[in-house]
Enzyme design. Structure first.
Site, short mmCIF file in Angstrom:
data_model
loop_
_atom_site.label_atom_id
_atom_site.label_comp_id
_atom_site.label_asym_id
_atom_site.label_seq_id
_atom_site.Cartn_x
_atom_site.Cartn_y
_atom_site.Cartn_z
N ASN A 52 42.25 -28.58 74.90
CA ASN A 52 41.86 -29.71 74.07
C ASN A 52 43.05 -30.62 73.74
O ASN A 52 44.03 -30.18 73.14
CB ASN A 52 41.22 -29.20 72.78
CG ASN A 52 40.33 -30.24 72.13
OD1 ASN A 52 40.21 -31.36 72.60
ND2 ASN A 52 39.69 -29.85 71.02
N HIS A 60 28.58 -23.14 62.30
CA HIS A 60 29.46 -23.89 61.40
C HIS A 60 28.66 -24.75 60.44
O HIS A 60 28.00 -25.71 60.86
CB HIS A 60 30.37 -24.81 62.21
CG HIS A 60 31.41 -24.08 63.00
ND1 HIS A 60 32.66 -24.60 63.24
CD2 HIS A 60 31.41 -22.87 63.60
CE1 HIS A 60 33.37 -23.75 63.95
NE2 HIS A 60 32.62 -22.69 64.19
N ARG A 83 30.02 -19.87 59.13
CA ARG A 83 31.32 -20.32 58.64
C ARG A 83 31.11 -21.49 57.70
O ARG A 83 30.38 -22.43 58.02
CB ARG A 83 32.23 -20.75 59.79
CG ARG A 83 33.68 -20.94 59.38
CD ARG A 83 34.53 -21.52 60.49
NE ARG A 83 34.42 -22.97 60.55
CZ ARG A 83 35.23 -23.75 61.28
NH1 ARG A 83 36.18 -23.20 62.02
NH2 ARG A 83 35.09 -25.06 61.28
N TYR A 102 39.74 -30.49 57.28
CA TYR A 102 39.42 -29.82 58.54
C TYR A 102 38.04 -29.17 58.48
O TYR A 102 37.66 -28.55 57.48
CB TYR A 102 40.46 -28.72 58.85
CG TYR A 102 39.97 -27.82 59.96
CD1 TYR A 102 40.01 -28.24 61.27
CD2 TYR A 102 39.39 -26.59 59.68
CE1 TYR A 102 39.50 -27.46 62.28
CE2 TYR A 102 38.87 -25.79 60.68
CZ TYR A 102 38.93 -26.23 61.99
OH TYR A 102 38.40 -25.46 62.99
N ASP A 119 37.75 -20.77 57.58
CA ASP A 119 38.91 -21.06 58.40
C ASP A 119 39.92 -21.86 57.58
O ASP A 119 39.65 -22.98 57.14
CB ASP A 119 38.49 -21.87 59.63
CG ASP A 119 39.62 -22.09 60.62
OD1 ASP A 119 40.74 -21.65 60.35
OD2 ASP A 119 39.35 -22.73 61.66
N HIS A 159 42.91 -22.65 58.87
CA HIS A 159 43.53 -23.48 59.91
C HIS A 159 45.04 -23.58 59.75
O HIS A 159 45.63 -24.67 59.84
CB HIS A 159 42.89 -24.87 59.97
CG HIS A 159 42.63 -25.32 61.37
ND1 HIS A 159 43.21 -26.44 61.92
CD2 HIS A 159 41.86 -24.79 62.34
CE1 HIS A 159 42.81 -26.60 63.17
NE2 HIS A 159 41.98 -25.60 63.45
N GLU A 169 40.13 -16.78 58.30
CA GLU A 169 40.70 -17.08 59.62
C GLU A 169 41.96 -17.93 59.52
O GLU A 169 42.04 -18.85 58.71
CB GLU A 169 39.63 -17.81 60.45
CG GLU A 169 40.10 -18.26 61.81
CD GLU A 169 39.06 -19.12 62.50
OE1 GLU A 169 39.43 -19.82 63.45
OE2 GLU A 169 37.89 -19.11 62.07
N GLU A 192 43.20 -17.87 67.94
CA GLU A 192 42.55 -18.79 68.87
C GLU A 192 43.56 -19.58 69.70
O GLU A 192 43.21 -20.07 70.77
CB GLU A 192 41.62 -19.75 68.13
CG GLU A 192 42.29 -20.77 67.25
CD GLU A 192 41.28 -21.66 66.55
OE1 GLU A 192 41.45 -22.89 66.59
OE2 GLU A 192 40.31 -21.14 65.96
N ARG A 226 41.15 -13.30 67.78
CA ARG A 226 40.34 -14.45 68.17
C ARG A 226 40.76 -15.09 69.49
O ARG A 226 40.32 -16.18 69.82
CB ARG A 226 40.35 -15.50 67.06
CG ARG A 226 39.83 -14.97 65.73
CD ARG A 226 39.28 -16.09 64.87
NE ARG A 226 38.10 -16.68 65.48
CZ ARG A 226 38.01 -17.95 65.86
NH1 ARG A 226 39.02 -18.78 65.71
NH2 ARG A 226 36.89 -18.40 66.41
N HIS A 265 37.27 -17.26 69.78
CA HIS A 265 37.12 -18.69 69.58
C HIS A 265 35.99 -19.20 70.47
O HIS A 265 35.83 -18.77 71.60
CB HIS A 265 38.45 -19.35 69.97
CG HIS A 265 38.49 -20.83 69.86
ND1 HIS A 265 38.28 -21.51 68.69
CD2 HIS A 265 38.76 -21.77 70.79
CE1 HIS A 265 38.42 -22.80 68.90
NE2 HIS A 265 38.71 -23.00 70.17
N ASP A 299 35.30 -27.34 72.63
CA ASP A 299 36.24 -27.60 73.74
C ASP A 299 36.21 -26.48 74.77
O ASP A 299 36.88 -26.60 75.80
CB ASP A 299 37.65 -27.81 73.20
CG ASP A 299 38.16 -26.64 72.37
OD1 ASP A 299 37.52 -26.30 71.38
OD2 ASP A 299 39.23 -26.10 72.71
N GLU A 306 32.22 -16.90 67.99
CA GLU A 306 32.00 -18.25 67.48
C GLU A 306 31.11 -19.02 68.45
O GLU A 306 31.25 -18.92 69.66
CB GLU A 306 33.34 -18.97 67.32
CG GLU A 306 33.22 -20.38 66.77
CD GLU A 306 34.57 -21.06 66.63
OE1 GLU A 306 34.65 -22.03 65.86
OE2 GLU A 306 35.55 -20.62 67.28
N TRP A 314 48.21 -29.01 61.15
CA TRP A 314 46.82 -29.41 61.19
C TRP A 314 45.96 -28.19 61.51
O TRP A 314 44.98 -27.92 60.87
CB TRP A 314 46.53 -30.49 62.25
CG TRP A 314 45.09 -30.83 62.26
CD1 TRP A 314 44.43 -31.63 61.37
CD2 TRP A 314 44.08 -30.37 63.16
NE1 TRP A 314 43.09 -31.69 61.66
CE2 TRP A 314 42.85 -30.91 62.77
CE3 TRP A 314 44.09 -29.52 64.28
CZ2 TRP A 314 41.65 -30.66 63.44
CZ3 TRP A 314 42.91 -29.28 64.95
CH2 TRP A 314 41.70 -29.83 64.53
#
Length: 403
Positions: free
Chosen positions: A38, A123, A148, A160, A211, A213, A237, A263, A284, A313, A317, A340, A403
């Site tokens: 991605n 999600h 999630r 996010y 998550d 992130h 996560e 991930e 993951r 994951h 993507d 997921e 991010w």
């Protein structure tokens, strides 16, 4: 011998970019592999086209392990997302071919089914707690056993995991990176309120996940995990960046909330210490970014020694090719945890017709030989590549952040 005759890369963008490797043998069998990275898709296209494909022609497609080792050890420059995504694409395609040659779905070739289906999580997201829970109720009504939850943070313009399109969230949203603003204190204050409301609204018969992130320090993650303990999360996560695997030891000292990470991992070495020191509960790593089915099975077998389960994951993507590979893998490994599942758009599903299906919170890869996924190349040509970046994050004072 099942000699490889040809291999080529197909790039298409039915709503988002996908990179697919197609390998053909002299016997006419073909196999597909996902090579999507991605935001850096064309890097893998170049690696495959210029460096990998010339080495495949004339080789025996049955020699999956040997070809994997050749591409990993033989390149000298090991690991990294570009290299491992390219190797993964080759590996997936070769497993697809081998299973087709055996005339059986891949999971049978991997040892058969260890369960009736693969539990997946969806999600649910919203700009506030109420919107998030409204979406979560929709997933629960669809039969999901695990959901999630991500919600907007009061005082922040964007967060996010929160998007306008609820079912088809795609973070790569611009042809240059979008810049988001982040505040850890505001986030830490809001998340426990989300899960308190979630348990009140959804009850206790659904698994809840969240998550972070990679946005917290280990001690912040420990505090958040402790604050969330009353709500019995399935997992927390990516609580902190995992380059320093030892960081998870500090989180473990402060919370019993289960931890998931991996991930963005590429090899078993990225999670070796986390697993053998039992610092995580779910790994993951995914088929496309961790070197394919061959290497992911190695990671899962190692994790099983320490009672660590898989939680691969599965964002948008990952093309349907990779999703199918993940489902065959998840159906077969003994220490599967959850998969997921972010639904692809109708346009993507049309380009990649597939045999896998969803019902009552579980997915099954289907009984078609191989991976059970094809690619409509004529339709794929109608969706040309469009550059798209993942966002970046800054703190409120302008400091670059995770991010």
């Amino acid at each position: 011998m099942l000699k490889i005759k040809n291999a080529r890369v197909i790039v298409t963008s039915p709503g988002r970019n996908f990179v697919t490797l197609k390998i053909e043998t002299e016997d006419g069998l073909t196999g597909l592999g996902d090579a999507t990275l991605n935001g850096r898709e064309l890097s893998v296209v170049s690696y495959l086209t210029e460096h990998v494909i010339p080495c495949l022609i004339g080789r025996d497609a049955h020699q999956i392990e040997d070809i994997w080792q050749y591409l990993y050890k033989g390149a000298y420059w090991r690991r990294g997302p570009v290299t491992m995504s390219a190797i993964a694409a080759v590996d997936m395609a070769l497993w697809d071919i081998k299973a087709k040659a055996a005339n059986m779905p891949l999971y049978q070739l991997l040892g058969g089914a260890s369960r009736k289906g693969v539990m997946v999580y969806g999600h649910a997201n919203g700009e506030n707690v109420e919107q998030t829970l409204e979406e979560a109720q929709k997933y629960k009504a669809m039969g999901y056993k695990a959901i999630r939850l991500q919600s907007g943070v009061p005082g922040l313009a964007s967060t996010y995991g929160v998007s306008k399109d609820k079912m088809f969230y795609e973070p790569a949203d611009n042809d240059l990176p979008t810049e988001n603003i982040w505040s850890t204190p505001q986030y830490m204050n809001s998340v426990p309120k989300l899960f308190q409301a979630a348990r009140d609204a959804l009850g206790w018969d659904v698994h809840l996940l969240h998550d972070v992130h990679h946005r917290l320090t280990p001690i912040e993650a420990g505090r958040l995990g402790r604050d969330l303990e009353p709500y019995r999360l399935f997992w927390l996560e990516d609580a902190t960046p995992a380059e320093n695997q030892e960081a998870f030891r500090l989180i473990r000292q402060h919370t019993t909330t289960p931890l998931a990470v991996g991930e963005i991992f590429n090899t078993i070495w990225d999670c070796k210490d986390l697993i053998q020191n039992q610092l995580i509960d779910y790994i993951r790593a995914t088929v496309v970014h961790a070197g394919g089915i061959t290497h992911l099975r190695r990671i899962a077998s190692f994790a099983d020694l320490y009672q660590v389960k898989t939680g691969c994951h599965g964002a948008t993507d990952l093309s349907p090719v990779c999703m199918a590979a993940a489902l065959h893998f998840g159906l077969s490994v003994p220490n599967f945890g959850v998969q997921e599942y972010m639904r692809h758009t109708a346009e993507t599903d049309a380009v990649f017709p597939h045999a896998y299906s969803f019902a009552d919170g579980y997915m099954h890869p289907g009984e078609a030989p191989g991976l059970g996924v094809d690619i409509d190349e004529g339709l794929a040509e109608k969706y040309p590549y469009a550059r798209a970046y993942l966002p970046v994050n800054r703190l409120q004072d302008g400091t670059m952040f995770n991010w």
